[in-house]
Design an enzyme around this catalytic site. Structure first.
Site, short mmCIF file in Angstrom:
data_model
loop_
_atom_site.label_atom_id
_atom_site.label_comp_id
_atom_site.label_asym_id
_atom_site.label_seq_id
_atom_site.Cartn_x
_atom_site.Cartn_y
_atom_site.Cartn_z
N GLU A 149 3.27 2.46 -8.71
CA GLU A 149 2.70 3.55 -7.92
C GLU A 149 1.74 4.41 -8.74
OE1 GLU A 149 5.71 5.72 -5.81
OE2 GLU A 149 6.47 3.91 -4.83
N LYS A 185 10.46 6.18 5.88
CA LYS A 185 9.55 5.06 5.62
C LYS A 185 9.56 4.22 6.89
CE LYS A 185 10.52 4.46 0.65
NZ LYS A 185 11.51 3.83 -0.27
P1 PGA Z 1 9.94 1.04 -2.70
O1 PGA Z 1 10.53 2.36 -3.33
O2 PGA Z 1 9.66 0.18 -3.90
O3 PGA Z 1 11.10 0.46 -1.92
O4 PGA Z 1 8.77 1.34 -1.86
C1 PGA Z 1 10.02 3.63 -3.19
C2 PGA Z 1 11.17 4.59 -3.28
O5 PGA Z 1 12.27 4.21 -3.70
O6 PGA Z 1 11.04 5.72 -2.85
ZN ZN Z 2 13.46 6.03 -3.19
#
Ligand code: PGA
Ligand code: ZN
Length: 421
Positions: A211, A341
């Site tokens: 990220e 999400k």
């Molecule tokens: P992800 O993790 O890799 O599942 O997108 C992001 C998070 O844990 O907030």
């Molecule tokens: Zn998380």
């Protein structure tokens, strides 16, 4: 009443920010209006998430291809909605869900279903002639009141980096700023000081995680927090009142046999709660995400009680944006904030339901990107439209993240809305 007749659903495989395939889809309405959207993908996933469909052909993208999901949009979903007229997103999503026929969208793929769900929303916004954030607000029946506050990835460990330290993210929370524009400037200033510090301390240039967070060889989780505080001070901000922190512990990923392997001696759940409470006492943490593992239901209420009044108890893998898990957590007093999400639940309607439950319980809502993202910026519109308290998009160095920040800047310029809280 406005209605929306479907002319065509059409999808393609594209690549995400990790160079892995994902699904892009376009929805064309009979009116001629159209909208397209891309879906993100996680790496640090919860077990209760809706199911992405991957091809599993080892010779192509190591099995991660999305050709089957794409084909499902172009055939089953397209055939199922073409020529039909819908009055609402919920009606459209309901048909997608029926066409899939499984609770976790595993037959056609949550990636296929979400691409269609989002593309329909964009096409409807286009037909209505309103910006996407306003359309999202109307979908949720909410007024447009505020913009989300930023939480921005500074340091990465765990599954988003080389697992050099167990803590997944240390994030900056620019708590004193009046708008997104000032918030981004403050965050970039601290990020630059953190990059200098990393070079000095670890002899490492900008090595970035998924990220965009800095990911040097931190000796342990504690060092990530201490270095963040040092970077804030070096940038000239007051630690806590000028710039605060948040963490994503992502502890499901280092819990085995009921013990938390944070580094050093394995901790019981009670030990883990003590450790987090100690961090919250010594560092300016406004929020602690997944402090306990996703199935450690018995101990989440004690964590929330310990942190109450100091820091949010935020559930990501723990809740997986699933309405049943959120209901159960509300009843148990197990958290007070939802990480939202959309692809964890697979449709906009499911996500809207999750957000509404959280809001009704008086929880905070953090709208979040995934570690695998695309240049699509719908997440910024969603966070504004659904009145999120915070947005979590990752760091400020990669275009799949900046697409969302830059969209927030555009919405801020257009609406002049104040920041939440
Ligand atoms: P992800 O993790 O890799 O599942 O997108 C992001 C998070 O844990 O907030
Ligand atoms: Zn998380």
């Amino acid at each position: 009443m406005n209605t929306f007749a479907i002319d065509r659903l059409h999808a393609r495989e594209i690549l995400d920010s990790r160079g892995r395939p994902t699904v892009w889809a376009e929805c064309r309405l009979a009116s001629g209006a159209r909208g397209a959207a891309s879906v993100p993908s996680g790496a640090s996933t919860g077990r209760a998430e809706a199911c992405e469909l991957r091809d599993g052909e080892p010779s192509r993208y190591r099995g991660l291809g999305c050709r089957r999901a794409v084909a499902n949009v172009n055939t089953v979903l397209h055939d199922g909605v073409r020529g039909r007229t819908f009055a609402t997103q919920a009606e459209f999503d309901g048909v997608l869900q029926l066409l899939d026929g499984t609770p976790n969208l595993g037959r056609l793929g949550a990636n296929a279903v979400l691409a269609a769900s989002l593309a329909f929303a964009r096409a409807v916004a286009a037909q209505r002639g309103v910006p996407l954030y306003r359309h999202f607000a109307d979908l949720a029946g909410l007024p447009l009141r505020t913009l989300p506050r930023l939480t921005v990835n500074l340091f990465s460990g765990g599954k988003h980096a080389g697992e050099q330290a167990a803590l997944q993210d240390v994030l900056l929370a620019p708590v004193a700023v009046q708008n997104t524009d000032e918030g981004l400037a403050a965050v970039v200033a601290v990020y630059q000081c953190a990059a200098d510090l990393i070079l000095r301390k670890y002899g490492q240039r900008l090595l970035r995680a998924d990220e965009g967070g800095l990911a040097p060889d931190f000796p342990n989780a504690e060092a990530m927090l201490a270095d963040a505080v040092e970077a804030i001070a070096a940038a000239g901000y007051k630690v806590g009142t000028g710039m605060a922190l948040a963490v994503d512990v992502a502890s499901s990923h280092f819990q085995r046999d009921g013990l938390y392997h944070l580094g050093g001696k394995p901790l019981t759940s009670a030990g883990m709660i003590d450790q987090i409470a100690d961090w919250v006492r010594r560092y300016p943490l406004v929020s602690v995400e997944d402090g306990l593992a996703e199935e450690d239901w018995a101990n989440w209420p004690a964590l929330r009680t310990r942190l109450a009044g100091h820091s949010l108890t935020l559930g990501d893998d723990f809740l997986c944006t699933q309405p049943e898990r959120i209901r159960r957590a509300i009843a148990a007093g197990a958290a007070n904030a939802l990480l939202l999400k959309v692809n964890q639940v697979g449709t906009l309607t499911g996500a809207a339901q999750a957000a509404a439950l959280a809001r009704e319980a008086g929880w905070k809502v953090v709208v979040s990107a995934r570690s695998g993202e695309t240049e699509d910026d719908w997440l910024a519109d969603l966070a504004v439209g659904w009145g999120a308290d915070f947005i979590k998009v990752g760091s400020i160095t990669q275009s799949e993240r900046l697409a969302k920040y830059n969209r927030l800047l555009a919405i801020e310029a257009e609406t002049a809305l104040p920041l939440a809280g």
